[in-house]
Design an enzyme around this catalytic site. Structure first.
Site, short mmCIF file in Angstrom:
data_model
loop_
_atom_site.label_atom_id
_atom_site.label_comp_id
_atom_site.label_asym_id
_atom_site.label_seq_id
_atom_site.Cartn_x
_atom_site.Cartn_y
_atom_site.Cartn_z
N ARG A 1 0.76 -1.12 -0.04
CA ARG A 1 -0.07 0.09 -0.01
C ARG A 1 0.96 1.39 -0.06
O ARG A 1 0.24 2.23 -0.59
CB ARG A 1 -1.00 0.00 1.32
CG ARG A 1 -2.09 -1.23 1.25
CD ARG A 1 -2.77 -1.08 2.59
NE ARG A 1 -3.60 -2.48 2.50
CZ ARG A 1 -3.27 -3.65 2.95
NH1 ARG A 1 -2.03 -3.77 3.45
NH2 ARG A 1 -4.38 -4.52 3.26
N ARG B 1 -11.78 -8.79 9.20
CA ARG B 1 -11.25 -9.70 8.83
C ARG B 1 -10.92 -10.46 10.00
O ARG B 1 -10.88 -12.00 9.97
CB ARG B 1 -9.99 -9.60 7.95
CG ARG B 1 -10.41 -8.83 6.58
CD ARG B 1 -9.19 -8.42 5.69
NE ARG B 1 -9.41 -8.08 4.27
CZ ARG B 1 -8.76 -7.24 3.61
NH1 ARG B 1 -7.81 -6.51 4.14
NH2 ARG B 1 -9.30 -7.00 2.48
N HIS C 1 -3.17 0.62 8.29
CA HIS C 1 -3.90 -0.42 7.54
C HIS C 1 -2.73 -0.80 6.49
O HIS C 1 -2.53 -0.16 5.53
CB HIS C 1 -4.91 0.48 6.83
CG HIS C 1 -5.48 -0.37 5.62
ND1 HIS C 1 -6.05 -1.56 5.88
CD2 HIS C 1 -5.74 -0.07 4.44
CE1 HIS C 1 -6.56 -2.23 4.79
NE2 HIS C 1 -6.24 -1.36 4.00
N ASP D 1 -9.65 -4.47 8.49
CA ASP D 1 -8.79 -5.51 9.11
C ASP D 1 -9.62 -5.98 10.15
O ASP D 1 -9.39 -7.15 10.54
CB ASP D 1 -7.51 -4.91 9.49
CG ASP D 1 -6.84 -4.15 8.42
OD1 ASP D 1 -6.22 -4.49 7.47
OD2 ASP D 1 -7.55 -2.85 8.11
N1 LIG Z 1 -8.86 1.55 2.75
C1 LIG Z 1 -8.94 0.12 2.32
O1 LIG Z 1 -9.25 -0.80 3.21
C2 LIG Z 1 -9.08 -0.11 0.73
C3 LIG Z 1 -8.34 0.90 0.24
N2 LIG Z 1 -8.33 0.67 -1.20
C4 LIG Z 1 -7.87 1.44 -2.19
O2 LIG Z 1 -8.83 2.26 -2.63
C5 LIG Z 1 -8.16 2.87 -3.97
C6 LIG Z 1 -9.30 2.72 -5.15
O3 LIG Z 1 -9.18 1.21 -5.51
P1 LIG Z 1 -9.88 0.80 -6.74
O4 LIG Z 1 -11.32 1.50 -6.78
O5 LIG Z 1 -9.90 -0.40 -6.66
O6 LIG Z 1 -9.20 1.41 -7.96
P2 LIG Z 1 -9.90 1.63 -9.50
O7 LIG Z 1 -8.50 1.81 -10.32
O8 LIG Z 1 -10.81 0.74 -9.78
O9 LIG Z 1 -10.68 2.99 -9.22
C7 LIG Z 1 -10.08 4.26 -9.14
C8 LIG Z 1 -10.93 5.34 -9.44
O10 LIG Z 1 -10.29 6.68 -9.39
C9 LIG Z 1 -10.48 7.55 -10.38
N3 LIG Z 1 -9.44 8.57 -10.42
C10 LIG Z 1 -8.08 8.52 -10.71
N4 LIG Z 1 -7.75 9.93 -10.48
C11 LIG Z 1 -8.82 10.67 -10.29
C12 LIG Z 1 -8.81 11.89 -10.03
N5 LIG Z 1 -7.87 13.13 -10.18
N6 LIG Z 1 -10.09 12.57 -9.92
C13 LIG Z 1 -11.23 11.85 -9.86
N7 LIG Z 1 -11.04 10.39 -9.91
C14 LIG Z 1 -9.83 10.03 -10.33
C15 LIG Z 1 -10.07 6.64 -11.62
O11 LIG Z 1 -10.69 7.19 -12.92
C16 LIG Z 1 -10.86 5.41 -11.11
O12 LIG Z 1 -12.22 5.18 -11.58
C17 LIG Z 1 -6.84 2.40 -4.04
O13 LIG Z 1 -5.95 3.28 -3.44
C18 LIG Z 1 -6.76 1.04 -3.23
O14 LIG Z 1 -5.50 0.74 -2.78
C19 LIG Z 1 -8.89 -0.56 -1.86
C20 LIG Z 1 -9.22 -1.61 -1.17
C21 LIG Z 1 -9.57 -1.52 0.50
C1 LIG Z 2 -6.29 -3.45 -0.59
C2 LIG Z 2 -6.43 -3.00 0.66
O1 LIG Z 2 -6.09 -2.13 1.18
C3 LIG Z 2 -7.21 -3.89 1.33
O2 LIG Z 2 -7.94 -4.85 0.89
O3 LIG Z 2 -7.09 -4.27 2.72
#
Ligand SMILES: NC(=O)C1=CN([C@@H]2O[C@H](COP(=O)(O)OP(=O)(O)OC[C@H]3O[C@@H](n4cnc5c(N)ncnc54)[C@H](O)[C@@H]3O)[C@@H](O)[C@H]2O)C=CC1
Ligand SMILES: CC(=O)C(=O)O
Length: 303
Positions: A85, A146, A170, A143
């Site tokens: 991450r 999980r 995280h 987490d």
């Molecule tokens: N906090 C957590 O527990 C988790 C966090 N994540 C994180 O969430 C984030 C998104 O992951 P996904 O949805 O899988 O990625 P994704 O690639 O499917 O979606 C990201 C979206 O952000 C948009 N985007 C990019 N730059 C932008 C901007 N300047 N303005 C507006 N929109 C913009 C893209 O067009 C895309 O639609 C990642 O950083 C991932 O690591 C993922 C899973 C768990």
């Molecule tokens: C991608 C991520 O941060 C998660 O699934 O925990």
């Protein structure tokens, strides 16, 4: 009760879907730099509304966020297999510098709920970019879920009746606080022994690895995680919208550690209402301090 989601990719769209199915809000607006994507996701999710709670789901530019009580930020890159991450910091910090001021300008009253990784460092950054806003990160809510899921499997009980917190980053340095884990009011070990269930160091180590490495395993298998975090984001948003005073391990700047990380907090209308650092045995306290140090080093990196 209006909620915005910025970043309508896998995480943002799944959070929007969870909010719709749970009836968490009356209005939901999706924003993405890829406007066609946001529009298509909004349209698809809107078709679930008549068979769930009637949420009005739309898409638009930043101005459409006006009136939101909560804005979920899920814009940015996700991990490729093998990436951590923390490796995402450079590119996602750049996206936050573009996105957060625009969100803050349109939504002076909103709580900003950060999901983008690395979520702790980006919660710190968003706090600086949106002065005066309540900002919190999804932190280790996922987490902790999980952790509870795996304990429940071993105990053979409903996961909603298991308690226990994952603290700190995280990420890879997170701390499974076994001292906080209970089933039916009993420490996990006592519950297992009382029921004649297997409880060994190996089982505990499997639960530790299964929690810590869950994201990497899922990303290896299907390139991204989104259902768990989608539900977690809806749950956190509901705590804010309903002023629920829920106890959740969200990420926020934490005084003794000098950085954003997760500990149990009371979450209500103003986001983080209070922080409840549990008394920890020495080995867990040391692990939490080590996790905070990882995050302090990350914050010192150019991002
Ligand atoms: N906090 C957590 O527990 C988790 C966090 N994540 C994180 O969430 C984030 C998104 O992951 P996904 O949805 O899988 O990625 P994704 O690639 O499917 O979606 C990201 C979206 O952000 C948009 N985007 C990019 N730059 C932008 C901007 N300047 N303005 C507006 N929109 C913009 C893209 O067009 C895309 O639609 C990642 O950083 C991932 O690591 C993922 C899973 C768990
Ligand atoms: C991608 C991520 O941060 C998660 O699934 O925990």
């Amino acid at each position: 009760m209006k909620v915005g989601v910025v970043g309508a990719g896998l995480v943002g769209a799944t959070a929007a879907y969870a909010l719709t199915l749970r009836g968490s809000c009356s209005d939901l607006v999706l924003v993405d730099k890829d406007e066609k994507r946001a529009q298509a996701e909004a349209q698809d999710i809107a078709h679930a509304a008549p068979v769930s709670h009637g949420t009005r789901v739309t898409s638009g530019g930043y101005a459409a966020l006006s009136g939101c009580r909560v804005v979920v930020i899920a814009a940015g890159a996700n991990q490729r297999p093998g990436e951590s991450r923390l490796d995402l910091l450079g590119k996602n910090a750049a996206i936050f510098r573009e996105v957060i001021p625009q969100v803050a300008e349109q939504t002076p009253e909103a709580v900003l709920l950060i999901a983008t990784n690395p979520v702790d460092a980006l919660t710190d950054l968003a706090t600086r970019l949106a002065p005066g806003h309540a900002v919190l990160g999804s932190g280790t809510v996922l987490d902790s879920a999980r952790f509870r899921h795996l304990i429940a499997g071993q105990a053979g009980v409903d996961a909603t009746h298991v308690h226990g917190y994952v603290l700190g980053e995280h990420g890879d340095s997170e701390v499974l606080a076994w001292s906080t884990a209970t089933v039916a009011g009993l420490p996990v070990e006592d519950f297992m022994r009382a029921r004649g269930l297997e409880w060994t160091e190996e089982v505990r180590a499997e639960i530790d690895a299964g929690t810590r490495d869950a994201a990497a395993a899922i990303i290896e298998g299907k390139r991204a995680t989104y259902y768990g975090i989608g539900a977690a984001l809806a749950r956190i948003a509901e705590a804010i919208l309903g002023d629920r005073r829920s106890i959740l391990t969200v990420s926020a700047p934490t005084d003794p550690y000098g950085v954003s990380l997760s500990v149990p907090r009371i979450v209500g209308a103003r986001g983080v209402e209070d922080t409840l650092i549990p008394p920890l045995p020495p080995e867990e306290a040391r692990a939490l301090e080590a996790s905070a140090e990882v995050l302090r080093q990350t914050g010192a990196r150019p991002g």
